[in-house]
Design a protein around this motif. Structure first.
Motif, PDB file in Angstrom:
ATOM      1  N   SER A 138      53.364  47.421  47.225  1.00  0.00           N
ATOM      2  CA  SER A 138      54.341  46.344  47.074  1.00  0.00           C
ATOM      3  C   SER A 138      55.264  46.275  48.287  1.00  0.00           C
ATOM      4  O   SER A 138      55.586  45.186  48.778  1.00  0.00           O
ATOM      5  N   ILE A 139      55.693  47.428  48.780  1.00  0.00           N
ATOM      6  CA  ILE A 139      56.547  47.438  49.968  1.00  0.00           C
ATOM      7  C   ILE A 139      55.797  46.880  51.168  1.00  0.00           C
ATOM      8  O   ILE A 139      56.310  46.044  51.919  1.00  0.00           O
ATOM      9  N   ASN A 140      54.575  47.338  51.363  1.00  0.00           N
ATOM     10  CA  ASN A 140      53.799  46.883  52.525  1.00  0.00           C
ATOM     11  C   ASN A 140      53.472  45.400  52.458  1.00  0.00           C
ATOM     12  O   ASN A 140      53.463  44.714  53.480  1.00  0.00           O
ATOM     13  N   SER A 141      53.228  44.889  51.247  1.00  0.00           N
ATOM     14  CA  SER A 141      52.858  43.480  51.119  1.00  0.00           C
ATOM     15  C   SER A 141      54.029  42.541  51.402  1.00  0.00           C
ATOM     16  O   SER A 141      53.829  41.385  51.762  1.00  0.00           O
ATOM     17  N   THR A 142      55.261  43.033  51.247  1.00  0.00           N
ATOM     18  CA  THR A 142      56.441  42.206  51.517  1.00  0.00           C
ATOM     19  C   THR A 142      57.172  42.641  52.784  1.00  0.00           C
ATOM     20  O   THR A 142      58.258  42.131  53.073  1.00  0.00           O
ATOM     21  N   LEU A 143      56.587  43.564  53.542  1.00  0.00           N
ATOM     22  CA  LEU A 143      57.276  44.136  54.700  1.00  0.00           C
ATOM     23  C   LEU A 143      57.575  43.088  55.770  1.00  0.00           C
ATOM     24  O   LEU A 143      58.699  42.989  56.268  1.00  0.00           O
ATOM     25  N   VAL A 144      56.563  42.310  56.136  1.00  0.00           N
ATOM     26  CA  VAL A 144      56.747  41.309  57.197  1.00  0.00           C
ATOM     27  C   VAL A 144      57.765  40.258  56.765  1.00  0.00           C
ATOM     28  O   VAL A 144      58.590  39.804  57.569  1.00  0.00           O
ATOM     29  N   ARG A 145      57.723  39.885  55.500  1.00  0.00           N
ATOM     30  CA  ARG A 145      58.685  38.909  54.996  1.00  0.00           C
ATOM     31  C   ARG A 145      60.111  39.451  55.103  1.00  0.00           C
ATOM     32  O   ARG A 145      61.033  38.732  55.521  1.00  0.00           O
ATOM     33  N   SER A 146      60.306  40.713  54.757  1.00  0.00           N
ATOM     34  CA  SER A 146      61.640  41.311  54.843  1.00  0.00           C
ATOM     35  C   SER A 146      62.111  41.380  56.294  1.00  0.00           C
ATOM     36  O   SER A 146      63.281  41.097  56.589  1.00  0.00           O
ATOM     37  N   ILE A 147      61.206  41.741  57.201  1.00  0.00           N
ATOM     38  CA  ILE A 147      61.573  41.827  58.615  1.00  0.00           C
ATOM     39  C   ILE A 147      61.942  40.453  59.149  1.00  0.00           C
ATOM     40  O   ILE A 147      62.950  40.292  59.852  1.00  0.00           O
ATOM     41  N   ASN A 148      61.128  39.450  58.837  1.00  0.00           N
ATOM     42  CA  ASN A 148      61.418  38.100  59.317  1.00  0.00           C
ATOM     43  C   ASN A 148      62.768  37.602  58.804  1.00  0.00           C
ATOM     44  O   ASN A 148      63.569  37.022  59.548  1.00  0.00           O
ATOM     45  N   THR A 149      63.029  37.808  57.513  1.00  0.00           N
ATOM     46  CA  THR A 149      64.290  37.361  56.923  1.00  0.00           C
ATOM     47  C   THR A 149      65.480  38.052  57.581  1.00  0.00           C
ATOM     48  O   THR A 149      66.494  37.422  57.895  1.00  0.00           O
ATOM     49  N   THR A 150      65.353  39.353  57.815  1.00  0.00           N
ATOM     50  CA  THR A 150      66.456  40.107  58.404  1.00  0.00           C
ATOM     51  C   THR A 150      66.710  39.690  59.848  1.00  0.00           C
ATOM     52  O   THR A 150      67.865  39.518  60.260  1.00  0.00           O
ATOM     53  N   VAL A 151      65.644  39.532  60.624  1.00  0.00           N
ATOM     54  CA  VAL A 151      65.801  39.154  62.033  1.00  0.00           C
ATOM     55  C   VAL A 151      66.450  37.777  62.153  1.00  0.00           C
ATOM     56  O   VAL A 151      67.369  37.565  62.960  1.00  0.00           O
ATOM     57  N   VAL A 152      65.982  36.829  61.339  1.00  0.00           N
ATOM     58  CA  VAL A 152      66.547  35.478  61.383  1.00  0.00           C
ATOM     59  C   VAL A 152      68.029  35.497  61.010  1.00  0.00           C
ATOM     60  O   VAL A 152      68.845  34.760  61.579  1.00  0.00           O
ATOM     61  N   ALA A 153      68.411  36.355  60.066  1.00  0.00           N
ATOM     62  CA  ALA A 153      69.820  36.442  59.668  1.00  0.00           C
ATOM     63  C   ALA A 153      70.662  37.177  60.707  1.00  0.00           C
ATOM     64  O   ALA A 153      71.837  36.854  60.907  1.00  0.00           O
ATOM     65  N   LEU A 154      70.063  38.158  61.393  1.00  0.00           N
ATOM     66  CA  LEU A 154      70.825  38.960  62.352  1.00  0.00           C
ATOM     67  C   LEU A 154      71.082  38.235  63.669  1.00  0.00           C
ATOM     68  O   LEU A 154      72.082  38.525  64.339  1.00  0.00           O
ATOM     69  N   LEU A 155      70.216  37.323  64.057  1.00  0.00           N
ATOM     70  CA  LEU A 155      70.365  36.664  65.363  1.00  0.00           C
ATOM     71  C   LEU A 155      71.701  35.918  65.503  1.00  0.00           C
ATOM     72  O   LEU A 155      72.435  36.140  66.475  1.00  0.00           O
ATOM     73  N   PRO A 156      72.050  35.014  64.578  1.00  0.00           N
ATOM     74  CA  PRO A 156      73.348  34.344  64.733  1.00  0.00           C
ATOM     75  C   PRO A 156      74.532  35.290  64.586  1.00  0.00           C
ATOM     76  O   PRO A 156      75.564  35.123  65.250  1.00  0.00           O
ATOM     77  N   VAL A 157      74.394  36.299  63.729  1.00  0.00           N
ATOM     78  CA  VAL A 157      75.479  37.266  63.570  1.00  0.00           C
ATOM     79  C   VAL A 157      75.661  38.078  64.850  1.00  0.00           C
ATOM     80  O   VAL A 157      76.791  38.367  65.271  1.00  0.00           O
ATOM     81  N   ALA A 158      74.545  38.447  65.496  1.00  0.00           N
ATOM     82  CA  ALA A 158      74.634  39.156  66.773  1.00  0.00           C
ATOM     83  C   ALA A 158      75.302  38.287  67.830  1.00  0.00           C
ATOM     84  O   ALA A 158      76.053  38.782  68.680  1.00  0.00           O
ATOM     85  N   GLY A 159      75.046  36.980  67.781  1.00  0.00           N
ATOM     86  CA  GLY A 159      75.717  36.074  68.710  1.00  0.00           C
ATOM     87  C   GLY A 159      77.217  36.081  68.515  1.00  0.00           C
ATOM     88  O   GLY A 159      77.995  36.102  69.478  1.00  0.00           O
ATOM     89  N   LEU A 160      77.662  36.069  67.256  1.00  0.00           N
ATOM     90  CA  LEU A 160      79.099  36.128  66.973  1.00  0.00           C
ATOM     91  C   LEU A 160      79.704  37.447  67.442  1.00  0.00           C
ATOM     92  O   LEU A 160      80.794  37.480  68.025  1.00  0.00           O
ATOM     93  N   LEU A 161      78.984  38.543  67.201  1.00  0.00           N
ATOM     94  CA  LEU A 161      79.543  39.863  67.476  1.00  0.00           C
ATOM     95  C   LEU A 161      79.570  40.183  68.964  1.00  0.00           C
ATOM     96  O   LEU A 161      80.601  40.572  69.514  1.00  0.00           O
ATOM     97  N   PHE A 162      78.425  40.022  69.631  1.00  0.00           N
ATOM     98  CA  PHE A 162      78.310  40.474  71.013  1.00  0.00           C
ATOM     99  C   PHE A 162      78.748  39.418  72.031  1.00  0.00           C
ATOM    100  O   PHE A 162      79.287  39.760  73.075  1.00  0.00           O
ATOM    101  N   ILE A 163      78.493  38.160  71.712  1.00  0.00           N
ATOM    102  CA  ILE A 163      78.875  37.098  72.658  1.00  0.00           C
ATOM    103  C   ILE A 163      80.279  36.594  72.352  1.00  0.00           C
ATOM    104  O   ILE A 163      81.166  36.596  73.206  1.00  0.00           O
ATOM    105  N   GLY A 164      80.484  36.174  71.103  1.00  0.00           N
ATOM    106  CA  GLY A 164      81.801  35.651  70.741  1.00  0.00           C
ATOM    107  C   GLY A 164      82.878  36.697  70.775  1.00  0.00           C
ATOM    108  O   GLY A 164      83.946  36.517  71.372  1.00  0.00           O
ATOM    109  N   GLY A 165      82.613  37.860  70.154  1.00  0.00           N
ATOM    110  CA  GLY A 165      83.630  38.904  70.094  1.00  0.00           C
ATOM    111  C   GLY A 165      83.691  39.775  71.324  1.00  0.00           C
ATOM    112  O   GLY A 165      84.740  40.297  71.689  1.00  0.00           O
TER     113      GLY A 165
END
Length: 374
Positions: A237-264
Motif C-alpha cells: 500500500s505504501i509503495n503503490s501510493t509513494l509517487v503520488r505522495s511525493i508529487n503532492t508534497t513537492v508541488v506543495a513545497l515549491l511555493p512555500v520554498a519560494g516564500l521562505l528562501f526568496i521572500g524571507g
C-alpha cells in the motif's frame, strides 16, 4: 510514459518496491532522534514568542537613512529590551520591542525620535497588551485540541481505532518537529506561525489517509487467503501510493520554498518567515510521517491481533511447504539427469547432429551386400 510515471506504475503493480515495513525500526530510530533533538532545543533555547503573545510596542518610521542594525541598537538602549528591526519597502523601519509596558512607549518614541533624527509625531506606535496574546494562544490550543479529537473520531469510524491512533502519533510527531525547529532556528512565533501549524496538520493527515484508504481496500478478506501477511500488504500500500505522495508534497513545497528562501531570505520580508517556515518544515515532516511512521505503526498494532498472528503462521507454513516441494522436485530432476547421463565420447567422435554420411559403414571391407550377385 515518463520515467517517474513508469516507476509509479511498477510500484502500483508490486513489481518493484522498498521494504518500508521490514525496516521500520530504522525509521523509528530516526524519528525518535529527531524528536529528542527538537525537544532538547525547545527546552534549552525556548521559543522566541512574538509581540502578539508577550505584549509590547511596534514603532514604524518614515523613510530614513539609518541602517537596521543601528536602529536596533538605538531601540535596545531606549527600552532596555531586545528589539527586532526590519527594513520596509518604503525605506522606513519597523521596530518591534517585546515586553514593553504601554506607559513607557511615549518615552521610547521620544528617544528614538532623537536618535533617528525623525519628528516624534512621524513615528507611528502600535501597542499590544500581553492579555491579548494570551487569549490568542489559548484559542490556538483549544482549536488544536478540538482538531485532534475530531480527527481521531473520524478515523476510528471510517477505518479503525488502530489507524486513528497511528495518525494521532504522526500528527504529534509533525508538530513536535516543527516547534523544535522554530526553537533551534530562533524564528519569531506569531499568529502566522499558529496558522501554519494548523495548516500542516491537514496536509499530513491527507497523505496518511491516502495510504490508509489503499490499505483498507487491499486488506478486504485478508483472512481468506494464505499468500500475504498484513505487513506485506501494508508495504504494498505504501509503495503503490509513494509517487503520488511525493508529487503532492513537492508541488506543495515549491511555493512555500519560494516564500521562505526568496521572500524571507533574499528580499528580506521577515514577516513571511512566520508562516513559511512552519509550512515548509511541517509539510516535509508530514510526508515523512505518513510513509515511515503511520502505516508501519498500524502494521505493528495489527500483527499483534490473534487472527493476524494465525494468518502469518499459515502464510509462512505454506511458503515452507512450497519451498520444500520445489526443492524435492529439483532434486528429482537432478537425479534423473544423473541416471541418464551419456558416456563420454572420444575426442575423434563425430560432432553432434552429423548425418549418416559422416558415420563409418558397417559393410566396409565385407564386399557388396547380399541379394545383388553377378
Amino acid at each position: 510514459m515518463s520515467k517517474l510515471g513508469d516507476l509509479g506504475a511498477r510500484l502500483y503493480r508490486g513489481e518493484v518496491g522498498y521494504d518500508f515495513i521490514g525496516k521500520r525500526k530504522i525509521w523509528y530510530g530516526v524519528s525518535i532522534l529527531i524528536t529528542i533533538t527538537a525537544i532538547v532545543g525547545l527546552g534549552v533555547r525556548g521559543l522566541n514568542m512574538g509581540i502578539d503573545f508577550e505584549g509590547g510596542a511596534v514603532f514604524t518610521t518614515p523613510k530614513t537613512s539609518v541602517s537596521a542594525a543601528k536602529a536596533e541598537e538605538y531601540a535596545e538602549n531606549a527600552s532596555g529590551h531586545d528589539a527586532i528591526v526590519q527594513e520596509l519597502g518604503t525605506g522606513g523601519l519597523r521596530i518591534q520591542i517585546a515586553g514593553v509596558d504601554t506607559g513607557k512607549s511615549d518615552d521610547i518614541a521620544a528617544d528614538l525620535s532623537k536618535d533617528l533624527g525623525i519628528a516624534q509625531d512621524k513615528i507611528n506606535a502600535d501597542l499590544v497588551g500581553p492579555s491579548w496574546g494570551d487569549t490568542i494562544a489559548n484559542k490556538a490550543w483549544q482549536g488544536l485540541a478540538i482538531f485532534m479529537v475530531l480527527v481521531v473520531i473520524y478515523l476510528a469510524i471510517a477505518f479503525e481505532w488502530r489507524m486513528a491512533l497511528a495518525a494521532l502519533v504522526a500528527l504529534v510527531h509533525d508538530i513536535t518537529i516543527t516547534v523544535g525547529i522554530y526553537a533551534l532556528v530562533g524564528f519569531e512565533v506569531t499568529p502566522g506561525t499558529v496558522i501554519g501549524l494548523l495548516t500542516i496538520l491537514g496536509y499530513s493527515l491527507y497523505d496518511t489517509v491516502v495510504v490508509f484508504d489503499s490499505l483498507k481496500e487491499q486488506t478486504k478478506g485478508i483472512e481468506k487467503q494464505t499468500r500475504w501477511t498484513y505487513s506485506e500488504i501494508a508495504n504494498r500500500s505504501i509503495n503503490s501510493t509513494l509517487v503520488r505522495s511525493i508529487n503532492t508534497t513537492v508541488v506543495a513545497l515549491l511555493p512555500v520554498a519560494g516564500l521562505l528562501f526568496i521572500g524571507g531570505g533574499f528580499l528580506g520580508a521577515g514577516m513571511l518567515n512566520d508562516i513559511s517556515l512552519s509550512l515548509f518544515v511541517g509539510l516535509a515532516a508530514g510526508a515523512y510521517s505518513s510513509i515511515f511512521i503511520a502505516t508501519p505503526l498500524v502494521a505493528d498494532l495489527k500483527e499483534r491481533e490473534p487472527k493476524m498472528k494465525a494468518l502469518k503462521k499459515r502464510v509462512l507454513a505454506k511458503r515452507a511447504a512450497s519451498a520444500a516441494k520445489a526443492e524435492t522436485a529439483a532434486a528429482a530432476v537432478v537425479g534423473h539427469q544423473a541416471d541418464g547421463e551419456p558416456e563420454e565420447e572420444p575426442e575423434d567422435a563425430a560432432p553432434a547432429g552429423a548425418g549418416p554420411r559422416n558415420q563409418p559403414s558397417r559393410n566396409r571391407g565385407r564386399g557388396r551386400p547380399s541379394g545383388k550377385r553377378r
